[in-house]
Scaffold this active site. Structure first.
Site, PDB file in Angstrom:
ATOM      1  N   SER A   1       0.863  -1.180   0.000  1.00  0.00           N
ATOM      2  CA  SER A   1       0.000   0.000   0.000  1.00  0.00           C
ATOM      3  C   SER A   1       0.898   1.229   0.000  1.00  0.00           C
ATOM      4  O   SER A   1       1.785   1.343  -0.850  1.00  0.00           O
ATOM      5  CB  SER A   1      -0.941  -0.040   1.216  1.00  0.00           C
ATOM      6  OG  SER A   1      -1.797   1.077   1.219  1.00  0.00           O
TER       7      SER A   1
ATOM      8  N   HIS B   1      -2.539  -1.039  -3.438  1.00  0.00           N
ATOM      9  CA  HIS B   1      -3.674  -0.134  -3.296  1.00  0.00           C
ATOM     10  C   HIS B   1      -3.498   1.030  -4.275  1.00  0.00           C
ATOM     11  O   HIS B   1      -2.502   1.757  -4.221  1.00  0.00           O
ATOM     12  CB  HIS B   1      -3.761   0.409  -1.871  1.00  0.00           C
ATOM     13  CG  HIS B   1      -4.123  -0.644  -0.871  1.00  0.00           C
ATOM     14  ND1 HIS B   1      -4.278  -0.373   0.476  1.00  0.00           N
ATOM     15  CD2 HIS B   1      -4.369  -1.971  -1.005  1.00  0.00           C
ATOM     16  CE1 HIS B   1      -4.604  -1.493   1.109  1.00  0.00           C
ATOM     17  NE2 HIS B   1      -4.659  -2.466   0.232  1.00  0.00           N
TER      18      HIS B   1
ATOM     19  N   ASP C   1      -4.218  -4.686   5.952  1.00  0.00           N
ATOM     20  CA  ASP C   1      -4.533  -5.514   4.789  1.00  0.00           C
ATOM     21  C   ASP C   1      -3.399  -6.515   4.540  1.00  0.00           C
ATOM     22  O   ASP C   1      -2.222  -6.165   4.597  1.00  0.00           O
ATOM     23  CB  ASP C   1      -4.735  -4.628   3.553  1.00  0.00           C
ATOM     24  CG  ASP C   1      -5.411  -5.373   2.415  1.00  0.00           C
ATOM     25  OD1 ASP C   1      -5.899  -6.495   2.635  1.00  0.00           O
ATOM     26  OD2 ASP C   1      -5.446  -4.820   1.294  1.00  0.00           O
TER      27      ASP C   1
END
Length: 468
Positions: A57, A86, A178
């Site tokens: 991310s 992401h 995540d």
């Protein structure tokens, strides 16, 4: 290495699904066509190769570039790579163009139905979730708003289900949690889990969340990961320890394995000789591969010299197949048939006593507590829930008592239950006090310690699948 990985038997995929008595969860939001695809020639036995899933991310671009800089020609020819980063859903992604400068491999943006191939880096497109099903990438329309999407967890869980012991999860720089739930699925399937060394990450939340599970095999700077992945897979998939037929009367374990059990008993006071021995052997195989050891005798010597490795092996043997409301059909029966029947036999103020042995990190116990609380809200009689949850792993019990879980549990818990029984806590979910107060966690070994008595319900779902 390529020939070794090509020839490694795909049979392990089927064997582990049956021997462990469970399989890693599939992405819950995938459409039916993706969840149950037709067999495809691309996943023929001779072409079942490892796939490396890379999740990142914030700050992830630099880490991905460093990872690709470290990919050797040997790794390029033997492995496929899938990057789940992401991305801004409203802008065209330049990720493929940027990372293409750091590898000679073919870099492609994933399309629906694209086969994963050795020597190829597939990149998630914007505003999509990505799954791997029968060797093909599937693009899924996100069902959660931006900021709440768990694209890495979603992909890792499908990767675990598709590749089993040939699945590799890499968690790089990023904020939030995540990847943590999906990494656990990879480990349950027998795969390899790596996390970026936190002090090398621009944002260390994702790597630290993964590390907090205690399930990460290797913690490294990104550029060092590819060489370790190659070395691990070369050993883990090229050799297997002989199976032990524990079902035959008088079957004897070989001497090195007996010594390992003795070392574990001395270290942890727990006797693993009553666990499924072929499952134990596979977990030992993994640790031998991580430590680059060729023989069981060599691994015994390492355990004798290194208390840290004994602790790691102990945790490895205790990896539990657990998540909230695992196997929804079974929990539906519990909700609609079992719990109402238990309530029907109770008087006002009477206790409803439940025992969940082998509770691991608490998801099963809290799931049962939630079902009981839902029944309380509509029942005619007011009972007192008392749920006793036990496990032999003190670290798992500590995490269960914290009642703090990564955001990835949203794949298993409905939005209604998340809103009613959980509170958001710095990017994670914490079980509300009304549920926590009904559950008592304790360390216990069901093989040696006295059982709980006067129970209305005993749930052994997380326990019996590991015993002979």
């Amino acid at each position: 290495m390529e020939s070794e990985l090509k020839e490694a038997p795909r049979e392990t995929k089927r064997r582990r699904a049956s021997d462990d008595g469970a399989r890693s969860p599939e992405p819950d939001d995938a459409p039916q066509a993706a969840a149950n695809p037709e067999p495809d020639a691309a996943t023929a036995e001779s072409d079942f190769f490892p796939v490396v899933g890379i999740g990142a991310s914030a700050g992830g671009l630099e880490a991905i570039e460093q990872f690709l800089d470290g990919v050797t020609p040997e790794a390029q020819s033997a492995l496929a790579f899938v990057i789940v980063q992401h991305l801004d859903p409203d802008r065209k992604s330049l990720l493929g163009d940027l990372i293409g400068k750091h590898t000679r491999m073919r870099v492609v943006e994933a399309t629906d139905g694209l086969h994963v191939e050795r020597g190829t880096v597939s990149v998630i497109p914007p505003n999509k979730d990505l799954a791997l099903v029968d060797g093909k990438l599937r693009l899924i329309e996100p069902v959660t708003p931006r900021g709440l999407r768990l694209s890495v967890d979603f992909f890792f869980r499908s990767l675990a289900n598709d590749r089993r012991d040939k699945a590799v999860a890499v968690v790089l720089s990023g904020s939030g949690t995540d990847g943590t739930v999906g990494l656990r699925a990879i480990k349950e399937a027998g795969g390899l889990a790596l996390a970026q060394q936190p002090d090398t990450a621009q944002y260390d939340s994702m790597p630290r969340s993964a590390l907090a599970t205690g399930l990460v095999d290797l913690v490294l700077p990104p550029e060092e990961m590819p060489a370790h992945i190659v070395a691990y897979l070369s050993r883990a998939l090229g050799k297997t320890l002989p199976a032990v037929d524990a079902g035959k009367p008088g079957a004897r374990l070989n001497e090195p394995l007996q010594r390992i059990f003795a070392l574990l008993r001395s270290h942890s006071r727990h006797d693993f000789s009553r666990y499924k021995q072929n499952t134990i052997l596979r977990r030992i195989e993994r640790r031998m591969a991580v430590n680059q050891l060729e023989t069981l005798d060599a691994y015994v010597r390492l355990l004798q010299q290194d208390g840290a490795e004994l602790s790691i092996l102990f945790r490895e043997l205790l990896i539990g197949v657990t998540n909230f409301f695992r196997d929804p059909e079974a929990f539906a029966v519990l909700q609609t048939q079992v719990i109402p029947a238990l309530f029907a036999g109770k008087h006002a103020g009477e206790a409803l006593r439940v025992w969940a042995p082998g509770c691991s990190t608490g998801e099963e116990a809290y799931s049962i507590a939630i079902l009981i609380q839902e029944q309380l809200s509509q029942a005619k009689v007011d009972v007192r829930p008392q749920i006793f949850a036990t496990d032999i792993d003190p670290a798992a019990i500590d995490r269960a008592r914290l009642a703090l879980y990564p955001s990835g549990i949203a794949a298993d818990v409905s939005p209604e239950r998340l809103a009613r029984f959980f509170v958001e806590d710095n990017g994670s979910y914490r079980v509300k006090k009304v549920i926590r107060d009904t559950v008592v966690f304790a360390e216990q070994n069901v093989a040696d310690d006295p059982p709980f008595s006067r129970m209305d319900l005993i749930s052994c779902r997380n326990l019996l699948i590991y015993m002979n």
